[in-house]
Design a protein around this motif. Structure first.
Motif, PDB file in Angstrom:
ATOM      1  N   LEU A 265       0.830  -1.204   0.000  1.00  0.00           N
ATOM      2  CA  LEU A 265       0.000   0.000   0.000  1.00  0.00           C
ATOM      3  C   LEU A 265       0.865   1.254   0.000  1.00  0.00           C
ATOM      4  O   LEU A 265       0.678   2.165  -0.815  1.00  0.00           O
ATOM      5  N   SER A 268       2.838   1.757  -3.215  1.00  0.00           N
ATOM      6  CA  SER A 268       1.981   2.188  -4.311  1.00  0.00           C
ATOM      7  C   SER A 268       1.684   3.685  -4.210  1.00  0.00           C
ATOM      8  O   SER A 268       1.631   4.388  -5.226  1.00  0.00           O
ATOM      9  N   ASP A 273       0.588   5.617  -7.762  1.00  0.00           N
ATOM     10  CA  ASP A 273      -0.357   4.760  -8.478  1.00  0.00           C
ATOM     11  C   ASP A 273      -1.624   4.622  -7.628  1.00  0.00           C
ATOM     12  O   ASP A 273      -1.710   3.761  -6.750  1.00  0.00           O
ATOM     13  N   ASP A 275      -4.603   3.482  -8.357  1.00  0.00           N
ATOM     14  CA  ASP A 275      -5.329   2.225  -8.527  1.00  0.00           C
ATOM     15  C   ASP A 275      -4.735   1.126  -7.654  1.00  0.00           C
ATOM     16  O   ASP A 275      -5.457   0.371  -6.986  1.00  0.00           O
ATOM     17  N   ALA A 276      -3.411   1.024  -7.655  1.00  0.00           N
ATOM     18  CA  ALA A 276      -2.761   0.019  -6.819  1.00  0.00           C
ATOM     19  C   ALA A 276      -2.981   0.325  -5.338  1.00  0.00           C
ATOM     20  O   ALA A 276      -3.200  -0.584  -4.526  1.00  0.00           O
ATOM     21  N   VAL A 278      -5.539   1.797  -3.924  1.00  0.00           N
ATOM     22  CA  VAL A 278      -6.904   1.419  -3.542  1.00  0.00           C
ATOM     23  C   VAL A 278      -7.041  -0.101  -3.481  1.00  0.00           C
ATOM     24  O   VAL A 278      -7.738  -0.640  -2.607  1.00  0.00           O
ATOM     25  N   TYR A 279      -6.370  -0.803  -4.382  1.00  0.00           N
ATOM     26  CA  TYR A 279      -6.456  -2.268  -4.369  1.00  0.00           C
ATOM     27  C   TYR A 279      -5.886  -2.832  -3.068  1.00  0.00           C
ATOM     28  O   TYR A 279      -6.523  -3.667  -2.413  1.00  0.00           O
ATOM     29  N   TRP A 280      -4.682  -2.402  -2.699  1.00  0.00           N
ATOM     30  CA  TRP A 280      -4.068  -2.930  -1.475  1.00  0.00           C
ATOM     31  C   TRP A 280      -4.861  -2.496  -0.244  1.00  0.00           C
ATOM     32  O   TRP A 280      -4.973  -3.243   0.734  1.00  0.00           O
ATOM     33  N   ALA A 282      -8.080  -2.125  -0.237  1.00  0.00           N
ATOM     34  CA  ALA A 282      -9.238  -3.020  -0.221  1.00  0.00           C
ATOM     35  C   ALA A 282      -8.868  -4.386   0.340  1.00  0.00           C
ATOM     36  O   ALA A 282      -9.660  -4.998   1.074  1.00  0.00           O
ATOM     37  N   ARG A 283      -7.685  -4.888   0.023  1.00  0.00           N
ATOM     38  CA  ARG A 283      -7.237  -6.169   0.566  1.00  0.00           C
ATOM     39  C   ARG A 283      -7.207  -6.111   2.094  1.00  0.00           C
ATOM     40  O   ARG A 283      -7.617  -7.062   2.779  1.00  0.00           O
ATOM     41  N   TYR A 286     -10.923  -5.766   3.475  1.00  0.00           N
ATOM     42  CA  TYR A 286     -11.668  -7.007   3.288  1.00  0.00           C
ATOM     43  C   TYR A 286     -11.246  -8.064   4.293  1.00  0.00           C
ATOM     44  O   TYR A 286     -12.070  -8.849   4.785  1.00  0.00           O
ATOM     45  N   SER A 337     -10.174   5.460   1.557  1.00  0.00           N
ATOM     46  CA  SER A 337      -9.978   5.462   0.114  1.00  0.00           C
ATOM     47  C   SER A 337      -9.662   6.861  -0.392  1.00  0.00           C
ATOM     48  O   SER A 337      -8.763   7.049  -1.226  1.00  0.00           O
TER      49      SER A 337
END
Length: 443
Positions: A265, A268, A273, A275-276, A278-280, A282-283, A286, A337
């Motif tokens: 995170l 990134s 980045d 997008d990356a 937000v992805y990490w 979210a991981r 979650y 986010s």
């Protein structure tokens, strides 16, 4: 209550969700909230003394607000009435007041009124009940997931004490689940069920400190598990995932994966980045990561990686940390986010990070020189007689608010901070270059 009504209530109780059946029935059964309810704490001492103040219980869902209110009523032998601030009206309150007066007059028994979602309480509802709270006829207990200092009307707040309940710890959730597994009748003891360690961890982690979510998911998981030839049921990870409608992700909260994902995170964000990032993020969300841990990492990143290129980033990150603590999850995910995206898109500078490390290295490698006499605090006593502060130039006495003079001790020379040329830092860098150049001319 006649026998038919009693039988109906007993049947309803047996069909209630596990979380309702497993409500603590005694103070010793109550789990969590040691900071307000543990031995020696105010609320526990008040209960032991047979006195409960009108109060508001504020905290996330599934932390035991309703259960605590019921236990308080039982402890002081008060009649318990439960209302919802949205569905109840003034006629309900008037009925409760009339019954409370009769109950007090005939039996000397107090009445406790529990108002769920008290932040939605209308003014006419307050006007109907608050006078009786003030005179002591009724003890008012409110429950809300929102900060009452913000969401509840001031007249009500001024008449109550506020107790903040916290999300239950993993240890607390585990204790509740293990108790429910073995307890017959109210619990799941009659099912002769066991839960595999991975499945138990998944139930605990994904409940996010919400006892209601954890217990009801456990009940569904046990029902979904098929009994073997001996009548035993085993809850596996796939069954736990099905019960929660949530897939387990690879995320070891106490091991390497926890730090690997957090590192991904931050890197990134550092790499700009969004997008990356937000992805990490979210991981982590979650998998049930503590949102306070995520918020702390974002605050650090704002100072370390964005720094003076965008000084507002630190304010935003710190505000987000406060907001997440105030609002909680799941809405807190939106705040996290927003900050992760902003930090990823912001201009980057680590010069403040490098500056403090250079200064620390300088301090640590040699003898510490004394503070120059013109920088010492003269005060109003012996410092003046010793000449402390003599020769100090007061910057505000100059038109530009700046005057060239030495602030470092003898034997210590910078620069420690080497400004970059990104974002807002470029303006700071230009001012510093001009002043350093002027200082060199005067040497």
């Amino acid at each position: 209550m006649d026998l038919f009504e009693y039988a109906r209530q007993q049947q309803m109780a047996s069909q209630a969700p596990l979380a309702a059946r497993m409500r603590a029935q005694t103070l010793d059964e109550y789990v969590g909230q040691e900071h307000i309810f543990g031995p020696g704490k105010f609320l526990r001492k008040a209960l032991d003394a047979g006195k409960v103040p009108s109060c508001i219980l504020f905290g996330p869902p599934g932390t035991g607000k309703t259960t605590l209110a019921r236990l308080m009523a039982t402890k002081i032998d008060a009649h318990f009435e439960q209302l919802n601030a949205v569905t109840s009206g003034v006629p309900d309150i008037r009925r409760i007041v009339d019954e409370a007066k009769a109950r007090m007059g005939q039996y000397g028994r107090r009445t406790m009124v529990f108002i769920d979602e008290i932040h939605r309480w209308r003014k006419d509802q307050q006007d109907a009940l608050l006078p009786h709270v003030e005179e002591g006829l009724i003890t008012l207990i409110g429950a809300t997931t929102q900060n009452p200092l913000v969401s509840v009307n001031a007249p009500l707040v001024s008449r109550t004490r506020i107790f903040e309940l916290q999300s239950l710890s993993d240890k607390d959730i585990r204790q509740l689940l293990e108790r429910a597994l073995v307890l017959p009748g109210r619990g799941l003891g009659n099912y002769n069920a066991t839960v595999e360690s991975e499945a138990m961890e998944h139930l605990i982690r994904t409940s996010s400190g919400d006892a209601r979510t954890a217990l009801n998911a456990l009940e569904l998981a046990v029902v979904l598990a098929d009994a073997d030839e001996n009548g035993r049921r085993t809850v596996t990870l796939p069954i736990a995932e099905e019960a929660l409608l949530k897939r387990a992700v690879v995320y070891d909260h106490d091991g390497d994966e926890h730090y690997h994902v957090a590192s991904a995170l931050i890197k990134s964000i550092r790499g700009s980045d969004p997008d990356a990032a937000v992805y990490w993020l979210a991981r982590m969300i979650y998998a049930g990561e503590d949102p306070r841990f995520i918020a702390r990492r974002l605050v650090i990143s704002a100072a370390e990686d964005i720094g003076l290129a965008d000084p507002t980033a630190l304010n935003l990150a710190q505000s987000a940390a406060d907001a997440v603590s105030f609002i909680g999850m799941p809405e807190g995910r939106i705040i996290l986010s927003e900050v992760a995206i902003y930090l990823a898109c912001a201009p980057k500078s680590n010069t403040a990070y490098e500056a403090i490390d250079r200064a620390l290295a300088q301090v640590g490698k040699e003898r510490t020189p004394p503070v120059p006499i013109h920088l010492k605090d003269a005060g109003a006593g012996s410092g003046q007689r010793l000449g402390y502060g003599k020769g100090y130039e007061y910057p505000h006495a100059y038109p530009s608010g700046w005057v060239q003079q030495r602030y470092l001790p003898e034997g210590v020379d910078g620069p420690f901070w080497e400004p970059g040329a990104r974002g807002r830092e470029e303006v700071l860098a230009r001012v510093l270059r001009e002043r350093r150049a002027l200082g060199m001319q005067r040497k």
